[in-house]
Motif scaffolding. Structure first.
Motif, PDB file in Angstrom:
ATOM      1  N   LEU A  67       0.842  -1.202   0.000  1.00 16.57           N
ATOM      2  CA  LEU A  67       0.000   0.000   0.000  1.00 16.57           C
ATOM      3  C   LEU A  67       0.877   1.251   0.000  1.00 16.57           C
ATOM      4  O   LEU A  67       0.586   2.225  -0.710  1.00 16.57           O
ATOM      5  CB  LEU A  67      -0.934   0.010   1.220  1.00 16.57           C
ATOM      6  CG  LEU A  67      -1.942  -1.138   1.335  1.00 16.57           C
ATOM      7  CD1 LEU A  67      -2.833  -0.945   2.557  1.00 16.57           C
ATOM      8  CD2 LEU A  67      -2.807  -1.249   0.094  1.00 16.57           C
ATOM      9  N   ALA A  68       1.969   1.193   0.778  1.00 16.26           N
ATOM     10  CA  ALA A  68       2.859   2.356   0.869  1.00 16.26           C
ATOM     11  C   ALA A  68       3.476   2.695  -0.489  1.00 16.26           C
ATOM     12  O   ALA A  68       3.736   3.862  -0.787  1.00 16.26           O
ATOM     13  CB  ALA A  68       3.953   2.090   1.896  1.00 16.26           C
ATOM     14  N   MET A  69       3.662   1.678  -1.339  1.00 17.60           N
ATOM     15  CA  MET A  69       4.240   1.931  -2.671  1.00 17.60           C
ATOM     16  C   MET A  69       3.370   2.855  -3.503  1.00 17.60           C
ATOM     17  O   MET A  69       3.839   3.484  -4.434  1.00 17.60           O
ATOM     18  CB  MET A  69       4.385   0.609  -3.434  1.00 17.60           C
ATOM     19  CG  MET A  69       5.567  -0.192  -3.015  1.00 17.60           C
ATOM     20  SD  MET A  69       5.560  -1.715  -3.987  1.00 17.60           S
ATOM     21  CE  MET A  69       6.814  -2.590  -3.102  1.00 17.60           C
ATOM     22  N   ILE A  70       2.077   2.875  -3.196  1.00 11.51           N
ATOM     23  CA  ILE A  70       1.193   3.786  -3.941  1.00 11.51           C
ATOM     24  C   ILE A  70       0.608   4.836  -2.981  1.00 11.51           C
ATOM     25  O   ILE A  70      -0.496   5.350  -3.202  1.00 11.51           O
ATOM     26  CB  ILE A  70       0.090   3.038  -4.734  1.00 11.51           C
ATOM     27  CG1 ILE A  70      -0.719   2.098  -3.829  1.00 11.51           C
ATOM     28  CG2 ILE A  70       0.696   2.273  -5.897  1.00 11.51           C
ATOM     29  CD1 ILE A  70      -2.018   1.613  -4.490  1.00 11.51           C
ATOM     30  N   ASP A  71       1.376   5.139  -1.930  1.00  5.50           N
ATOM     31  CA  ASP A  71       0.986   6.193  -0.980  1.00  5.50           C
ATOM     32  C   ASP A  71      -0.392   5.981  -0.376  1.00  5.50           C
ATOM     33  O   ASP A  71      -1.143   6.943  -0.181  1.00  5.50           O
ATOM     34  CB  ASP A  71       1.030   7.581  -1.651  1.00  5.50           C
ATOM     35  CG  ASP A  71       2.436   7.924  -2.097  1.00  5.50           C
ATOM     36  OD1 ASP A  71       3.378   7.604  -1.351  1.00  5.50           O
ATOM     37  OD2 ASP A  71       2.569   8.480  -3.203  1.00  5.50           O
ATOM     38  N   LEU A  72      -0.739   4.726  -0.141  1.00  7.84           N
ATOM     39  CA  LEU A  72      -2.040   4.417   0.442  1.00  7.84           C
ATOM     40  C   LEU A  72      -1.783   3.933   1.868  1.00  7.84           C
ATOM     41  O   LEU A  72      -0.967   3.047   2.086  1.00  7.84           O
ATOM     42  CB  LEU A  72      -2.687   3.315  -0.401  1.00  7.84           C
ATOM     43  CG  LEU A  72      -4.200   3.156  -0.397  1.00  7.84           C
ATOM     44  CD1 LEU A  72      -4.888   4.467  -0.747  1.00  7.84           C
ATOM     45  CD2 LEU A  72      -4.605   2.087  -1.429  1.00  7.84           C
ATOM     46  N   ASP A  73      -2.478   4.546   2.819  1.00  8.87           N
ATOM     47  CA  ASP A  73      -2.302   4.143   4.209  1.00  8.87           C
ATOM     48  C   ASP A  73      -3.442   3.219   4.597  1.00  8.87           C
ATOM     49  O   ASP A  73      -4.591   3.457   4.211  1.00  8.87           O
ATOM     50  CB  ASP A  73      -2.329   5.395   5.090  1.00  8.87           C
ATOM     51  CG  ASP A  73      -1.865   5.074   6.488  1.00  8.87           C
ATOM     52  OD1 ASP A  73      -0.669   5.267   6.738  1.00  8.87           O
ATOM     53  OD2 ASP A  73      -2.688   4.605   7.313  1.00  8.87           O
ATOM     54  N   ARG A  74      -3.143   2.164   5.368  1.00 12.48           N
ATOM     55  CA  ARG A  74      -4.221   1.207   5.654  1.00 12.48           C
ATOM     56  C   ARG A  74      -5.360   1.832   6.460  1.00 12.48           C
ATOM     57  O   ARG A  74      -6.475   1.341   6.422  1.00 12.48           O
ATOM     58  CB  ARG A  74      -3.689  -0.096   6.248  1.00 12.48           C
ATOM     59  CG  ARG A  74      -3.394  -0.103   7.706  1.00 12.48           C
ATOM     60  CD  ARG A  74      -2.763  -1.441   8.068  1.00 12.48           C
ATOM     61  NE  ARG A  74      -3.706  -2.357   8.675  1.00 12.48           N
ATOM     62  CZ  ARG A  74      -3.616  -3.685   8.639  1.00 12.48           C
ATOM     63  NH1 ARG A  74      -2.661  -4.270   7.982  1.00 12.48           N
ATOM     64  NH2 ARG A  74      -4.475  -4.431   9.247  1.00 12.48           N
ATOM     65  N   SER A  75      -5.117   2.921   7.137  1.00 17.89           N
ATOM     66  CA  SER A  75      -6.190   3.573   7.895  1.00 17.89           C
ATOM     67  C   SER A  75      -7.270   4.171   6.978  1.00 17.89           C
ATOM     68  O   SER A  75      -8.369   4.474   7.422  1.00 17.89           O
ATOM     69  CB  SER A  75      -5.620   4.671   8.784  1.00 17.89           C
ATOM     70  OG  SER A  75      -5.086   5.694   7.967  1.00 17.89           O
ATOM     71  N   LYS A  76      -6.942   4.337   5.685  1.00 16.29           N
ATOM     72  CA  LYS A  76      -7.889   4.959   4.740  1.00 16.29           C
ATOM     73  C   LYS A  76      -8.757   3.932   4.017  1.00 16.29           C
ATOM     74  O   LYS A  76      -9.689   4.287   3.301  1.00 16.29           O
ATOM     75  CB  LYS A  76      -7.110   5.744   3.680  1.00 16.29           C
ATOM     76  CG  LYS A  76      -6.295   6.881   4.232  1.00 16.29           C
ATOM     77  CD  LYS A  76      -7.008   8.183   3.934  1.00 16.29           C
ATOM     78  CE  LYS A  76      -6.459   9.363   4.685  1.00 16.29           C
ATOM     79  NZ  LYS A  76      -5.055   9.597   4.455  1.00 16.29           N
ATOM     80  N   VAL A  77      -8.411   2.637   4.151  1.00 16.42           N
ATOM     81  CA  VAL A  77      -9.125   1.611   3.385  1.00 16.42           C
ATOM     82  C   VAL A  77      -9.740   0.600   4.351  1.00 16.42           C
ATOM     83  O   VAL A  77      -9.333   0.510   5.504  1.00 16.42           O
ATOM     84  CB  VAL A  77      -8.176   0.888   2.388  1.00 16.42           C
ATOM     85  CG1 VAL A  77      -7.566   1.892   1.420  1.00 16.42           C
ATOM     86  CG2 VAL A  77      -7.081   0.097   3.101  1.00 16.42           C
ATOM     87  N   PHE A  78     -10.719  -0.156   3.854  1.00 16.65           N
ATOM     88  CA  PHE A  78     -11.273  -1.230   4.675  1.00 16.65           C
ATOM     89  C   PHE A  78     -10.578  -2.531   4.294  1.00 16.65           C
ATOM     90  O   PHE A  78     -10.428  -2.838   3.111  1.00 16.65           O
ATOM     91  CB  PHE A  78     -12.785  -1.358   4.461  1.00 16.65           C
ATOM     92  CG  PHE A  78     -13.406  -2.319   5.426  1.00 16.65           C
ATOM     93  CD1 PHE A  78     -13.871  -1.886   6.659  1.00 16.65           C
ATOM     94  CD2 PHE A  78     -13.512  -3.677   5.113  1.00 16.65           C
ATOM     95  CE1 PHE A  78     -14.421  -2.781   7.573  1.00 16.65           C
ATOM     96  CE2 PHE A  78     -14.054  -4.579   6.010  1.00 16.65           C
ATOM     97  CZ  PHE A  78     -14.515  -4.129   7.248  1.00 16.65           C
ATOM     98  N   ILE A  79     -10.156  -3.289   5.288  1.00 15.97           N
ATOM     99  CA  ILE A  79      -9.489  -4.564   5.034  1.00 15.97           C
ATOM    100  C   ILE A  79     -10.296  -5.677   5.693  1.00 15.97           C
ATOM    101  O   ILE A  79     -10.557  -5.640   6.906  1.00 15.97           O
ATOM    102  CB  ILE A  79      -8.041  -4.544   5.582  1.00 15.97           C
ATOM    103  CG1 ILE A  79      -7.266  -3.395   4.923  1.00 15.97           C
ATOM    104  CG2 ILE A  79      -7.347  -5.875   5.319  1.00 15.97           C
ATOM    105  CD1 ILE A  79      -5.827  -3.267   5.365  1.00 15.97           C
ATOM    106  N   THR A 187      -9.312  12.363  -0.200  1.00 15.09           N
ATOM    107  CA  THR A 187      -7.885  12.604  -0.468  1.00 15.09           C
ATOM    108  C   THR A 187      -7.077  11.467   0.155  1.00 15.09           C
ATOM    109  O   THR A 187      -7.393  10.993   1.242  1.00 15.09           O
ATOM    110  CB  THR A 187      -7.418  13.960   0.133  1.00 15.09           C
ATOM    111  OG1 THR A 187      -7.940  14.037   1.452  1.00 15.09           O
ATOM    112  CG2 THR A 187      -7.901  15.114  -0.705  1.00 15.09           C
ATOM    113  N   TYR A 188      -6.056  11.024  -0.549  1.00 17.19           N
ATOM    114  CA  TYR A 188      -5.247   9.879  -0.092  1.00 17.19           C
ATOM    115  C   TYR A 188      -3.789  10.278   0.109  1.00 17.19           C
ATOM    116  O   TYR A 188      -3.323  11.212  -0.454  1.00 17.19           O
ATOM    117  CB  TYR A 188      -5.365   8.740  -1.125  1.00 17.19           C
ATOM    118  CG  TYR A 188      -6.740   8.130  -1.087  1.00 17.19           C
ATOM    119  CD1 TYR A 188      -7.045   7.113  -0.186  1.00 17.19           C
ATOM    120  CD2 TYR A 188      -7.749   8.628  -1.903  1.00 17.19           C
ATOM    121  CE1 TYR A 188      -8.326   6.584  -0.126  1.00 17.19           C
ATOM    122  CE2 TYR A 188      -9.031   8.098  -1.840  1.00 17.19           C
ATOM    123  CZ  TYR A 188      -9.305   7.085  -0.961  1.00 17.19           C
ATOM    124  OH  TYR A 188     -10.571   6.560  -0.896  1.00 17.19           O
TER     125      TYR A 188
END
Ligand code: URA
Length: 188
Positions: A67-79, A187-188
């Motif tokens: 996720l970090a490779m595309i600047d996505l933080d796990r707090s912003k997505v549902f897993i 915003t991500y």
């Protein structure tokens, strides 16, 4: 359809399939209830079963790096996962177990109303995208179902086992990043 709280409570005491007998915790999934992006894995492993949280073991750490490779933080997505209780010895969840559990996931999707669902590995892809989904052939391809953009990438555990799959996954992640820019509002 249940609201979030009733769904959570029902799930916590679920005995719809035999996996409840060996679980330590139900892994409901985590992330914002208005997440625009959902990641769906297979089922809890040992660390997830012990902690009650999805993707916290070795595979989870690798997912965070992906996720970090595309600047996505796990707090912003549902897993979340296809099945919410750990299959013994991490075997694949059986069709009957998936069938017993999928109503919870469908209810979660109906409440969250994501723009994008990313399947982690073949088990989720076969159930959520198409029964004849072949992860090696079809990963990275976008399909729109009921207004939701869907794709599958290799499972983090598969990428840990076979690093040769990583360049293809990087391309899939870049495609996800572009799709987020195209269809998401947050915003991500
Ligand atoms: N693998 C999965 O598919 N899900 C988890 O939550 C952890 C490992």
């Amino acid at each position: 359809m249940k609201d979030w709280k009733s769904l959570y409570e029902e799930c916590m005491s679920c005995q719809k399939c035999p996996l409840w007998e060996t679980r330590h915790n139900v892994v409901f999934g985590e992330g914002p209830q208005n997440a625009e992006v959902m990641f769906i894995g297979e089922g809890p492993g040992e660390q997830e079963d012990l902690s009650g949280r999805p993707f916290v073991g070795r595979g989870g750490k690798f997912l965070d790096e992906m996720l970090a490779m595309i600047d996505l933080d796990r707090s912003k997505v549902f897993i979340g996962n296809m099945v919410k209780c750990r299959p013994p010895a991490n075997r694949d969840p059986l069709p009957a177990e998936q069938e017993a559990c999928i109503g919870y996931l469908r209810n979660q999707v109906a409440l969250i109303r994501p723009k994008i669902i990313v399947c982690l590995g073949r088990i989720a892809a076969m159930k959520l995208i198409r029964p004849d989904f072949k992860i090696t052939r079809d990963h990275g391809q976008w399909t729109k179902k009921a207004g939701v953009e869907m794709m599958a990438i290799f499972h983090p555990a598969a990428l840990l086992r076979d690093p040769r799959k990583r360049p293809e996954t990087y391309a899939d992640l870049k495609s996800l990043q572009a799709k987020i820019q195209e269809v998401c509002d947050h915003t991500y």
